[in-house]
Design a protein around this motif. Sequence first.
Motif, PDB file in Angstrom:
ATOM      1  N   LYS A   6      33.850  44.029  36.494  1.00 35.06           N
ATOM      2  CA  LYS A   6      34.429  45.096  35.661  1.00 35.06           C
ATOM      3  C   LYS A   6      35.857  45.424  36.111  1.00 35.06           C
ATOM      4  CE  LYS A   6      31.559  44.419  33.438  1.00 35.06           C
ATOM      5  NZ  LYS A   6      31.652  43.864  32.105  1.00 35.06           N
ATOM      6  N   ILE A   7      36.090  45.409  37.416  1.00 33.72           N
ATOM      7  CA  ILE A   7      37.439  45.641  37.938  1.00 33.72           C
ATOM      8  C   ILE A   7      38.368  44.523  37.469  1.00 33.72           C
ATOM      9  CG2 ILE A   7      38.844  45.648  40.046  1.00 33.72           C
ATOM     10  CD1 ILE A   7      36.473  47.145  41.397  1.00 33.72           C
ATOM     11  N   ASP A   8      37.911  43.279  37.566  1.00 35.15           N
ATOM     12  CA  ASP A   8      38.715  42.136  37.113  1.00 35.15           C
ATOM     13  C   ASP A   8      39.015  42.223  35.615  1.00 35.15           C
ATOM     14  OD1 ASP A   8      38.665  41.170  39.705  1.00 35.15           O
ATOM     15  OD2 ASP A   8      37.134  39.633  39.302  1.00 35.15           O
ATOM     16  N   GLU A   9      38.013  42.594  34.821  1.00 32.27           N
ATOM     17  CA  GLU A   9      38.224  42.730  33.379  1.00 32.27           C
ATOM     18  C   GLU A   9      39.240  43.828  33.076  1.00 32.27           C
ATOM     19  OE1 GLU A   9      34.381  43.438  31.659  1.00 32.27           O
ATOM     20  OE2 GLU A   9      33.735  41.359  31.935  1.00 32.27           O
ATOM     21  N   LEU A  10      39.115  44.939  33.769  1.00 30.67           N
ATOM     22  CA  LEU A  10      40.067  46.039  33.578  1.00 30.67           C
ATOM     23  C   LEU A  10      41.480  45.602  33.938  1.00 30.67           C
ATOM     24  CD1 LEU A  10      38.444  49.363  34.823  1.00 30.67           C
ATOM     25  CD2 LEU A  10      39.761  49.045  32.747  1.00 30.67           C
ATOM     26  N   GLU A  11      41.600  44.896  35.040  1.00 28.15           N
ATOM     27  CA  GLU A  11      42.915  44.427  35.477  1.00 28.15           C
ATOM     28  C   GLU A  11      43.541  43.523  34.419  1.00 28.15           C
ATOM     29  OE1 GLU A  11      44.944  42.695  39.527  1.00 28.15           O
ATOM     30  OE2 GLU A  11      42.912  42.032  39.038  1.00 28.15           O
ATOM     31  N   LYS A  12      42.768  42.612  33.871  1.00 24.97           N
ATOM     32  CA  LYS A  12      43.278  41.711  32.823  1.00 24.97           C
ATOM     33  C   LYS A  12      43.711  42.498  31.591  1.00 24.97           C
ATOM     34  CE  LYS A  12      40.669  37.689  34.272  1.00 24.97           C
ATOM     35  NZ  LYS A  12      39.454  36.907  34.096  1.00 24.97           N
ATOM     36  N   ARG A  13      42.875  43.460  31.176  1.00 17.03           N
ATOM     37  CA  ARG A  13      43.221  44.267  29.998  1.00 17.03           C
ATOM     38  C   ARG A  13      44.487  45.081  30.236  1.00 17.03           C
ATOM     39  NH1 ARG A  13      38.926  48.034  28.586  1.00 17.03           N
ATOM     40  NH2 ARG A  13      37.749  47.334  30.365  1.00 17.03           N
ATOM     41  N   MET A  14      44.602  45.651  31.428  1.00 15.48           N
ATOM     42  CA  MET A  14      45.779  46.475  31.735  1.00 15.48           C
ATOM     43  C   MET A  14      47.036  45.617  31.794  1.00 15.48           C
ATOM     44  SD  MET A  14      44.438  49.181  34.525  1.00 15.48           S
ATOM     45  CE  MET A  14      43.613  50.669  34.058  1.00 15.48           C
ATOM     46  N   LYS A  15      46.936  44.446  32.380  1.00 14.15           N
ATOM     47  CA  LYS A  15      48.098  43.555  32.443  1.00 14.15           C
ATOM     48  C   LYS A  15      48.489  43.093  31.047  1.00 14.15           C
ATOM     49  CE  LYS A  15      47.691  42.039  37.192  1.00 14.15           C
ATOM     50  NZ  LYS A  15      47.458  40.939  38.119  1.00 14.15           N
ATOM     51  N   ASN A  16      47.508  42.762  30.224  1.00 16.60           N
ATOM     52  CA  ASN A  16      47.814  42.372  28.843  1.00 16.60           C
ATOM     53  C   ASN A  16      48.476  43.513  28.089  1.00 16.60           C
ATOM     54  OD1 ASN A  16      46.806  39.784  29.120  1.00 16.60           O
ATOM     55  ND2 ASN A  16      44.804  40.288  28.250  1.00 16.60           N
ATOM     56  N   SER A  17      48.000  44.707  28.306  1.00 17.66           N
ATOM     57  CA  SER A  17      48.571  45.888  27.657  1.00 17.66           C
ATOM     58  C   SER A  17      50.026  46.101  28.104  1.00 17.66           C
ATOM     59  CB  SER A  17      47.741  47.121  27.967  1.00 17.66           C
ATOM     60  OG  SER A  17      48.303  48.255  27.387  1.00 17.66           O
ATOM     61  N   GLN A  18      50.274  45.949  29.411  1.00 16.97           N
ATOM     62  CA  GLN A  18      51.636  46.097  29.922  1.00 16.97           C
ATOM     63  C   GLN A  18      52.553  45.019  29.364  1.00 16.97           C
ATOM     64  OE1 GLN A  18      51.151  46.039  34.172  1.00 16.97           O
ATOM     65  NE2 GLN A  18      50.968  48.270  34.308  1.00 16.97           N
ATOM     66  N   THR A  19      52.039  43.809  29.237  1.00 21.13           N
ATOM     67  CA  THR A  19      52.850  42.704  28.687  1.00 21.13           C
ATOM     68  C   THR A  19      53.192  42.984  27.231  1.00 21.13           C
ATOM     69  OG1 THR A  19      51.743  41.140  30.171  1.00 21.13           O
ATOM     70  CG2 THR A  19      52.889  40.214  28.264  1.00 21.13           C
ATOM     71  N   LYS A  20      52.245  43.466  26.464  1.00 21.51           N
ATOM     72  CA  LYS A  20      52.487  43.776  25.059  1.00 21.51           C
ATOM     73  C   LYS A  20      53.500  44.908  24.920  1.00 21.51           C
ATOM     74  CE  LYS A  20      48.080  42.153  23.318  1.00 21.51           C
ATOM     75  NZ  LYS A  20      46.777  42.517  22.791  1.00 21.51           N
ATOM     76  N   GLN A  21      53.417  45.906  25.811  1.00 21.87           N
ATOM     77  CA  GLN A  21      54.357  47.012  25.758  1.00 21.87           C
ATOM     78  C   GLN A  21      55.759  46.551  26.136  1.00 21.87           C
ATOM     79  OE1 GLN A  21      52.682  50.022  28.282  1.00 21.87           O
ATOM     80  NE2 GLN A  21      51.220  50.694  26.740  1.00 21.87           N
ATOM     81  N   ALA A  22      55.862  45.595  27.047  1.00 18.58           N
ATOM     82  CA  ALA A  22      57.170  45.096  27.480  1.00 18.58           C
ATOM     83  C   ALA A  22      57.851  44.286  26.377  1.00 18.58           C
ATOM     84  CB  ALA A  22      57.011  44.249  28.738  1.00 18.58           C
ATOM     85  N   ILE A  23      57.045  43.689  25.532  1.00 18.06           N
ATOM     86  CA  ILE A  23      57.591  42.866  24.442  1.00 18.06           C
ATOM     87  C   ILE A  23      57.987  43.762  23.341  1.00 18.06           C
ATOM     88  CG2 ILE A  23      57.046  41.124  22.708  1.00 18.06           C
ATOM     89  CD1 ILE A  23      55.044  39.962  24.671  1.00 18.06           C
TER      90      ILE A  23
END
Length: 172
Positions: free
Chosen positions: A155-172
Amino acid sequence: MMAVSLEEFDWAEDFLTKYSMNLEQKFRNNAVHYGNARIFFYKKEYGEALKELSKIKNFSFIHYKPAVKILQMMIYYELKLLPECTDAANSFIQFLRNDKLVHTDYKKVYDRFIKIYLKLVNVESSKRISKLNDLSQTVKNLKEMLISRKWITVKIDELEKRMKNSQTKQAI
């Protein structure tokens, strides 16, 4: 449980059906419903898992109630029912405070799970990467027994992936 962890669901279901009749009557229904709930949980059929847990009426074996509460909490998390996650955790805390049959050592192990679980729920609701990093380090550095460590780590790994994807989308 070993078959379920290996995703051998058909084998686990057959085993449960075949050998549950060997259990004493007073334990049989709980064992079958709890076993079915675990199978449904790992098959990601969370609604069915909750239905099976609701069929456990009396806790004829001392460890069923904590096991049921833990599985229920995990299901609520998987369904992203965050208020229910917190309510179930608080209910479990109250149960542990009031129950005289659960040994103190077990209570410590259950309490450790609840604390980590509530941190996981908090990270899920806050989406704060700093809290996630703290939680991840806490779990990695924890030397004591942690119930469902593998599930929590996933669950921690899944959260980390989702948060990183969210940050990448916000940066774009």
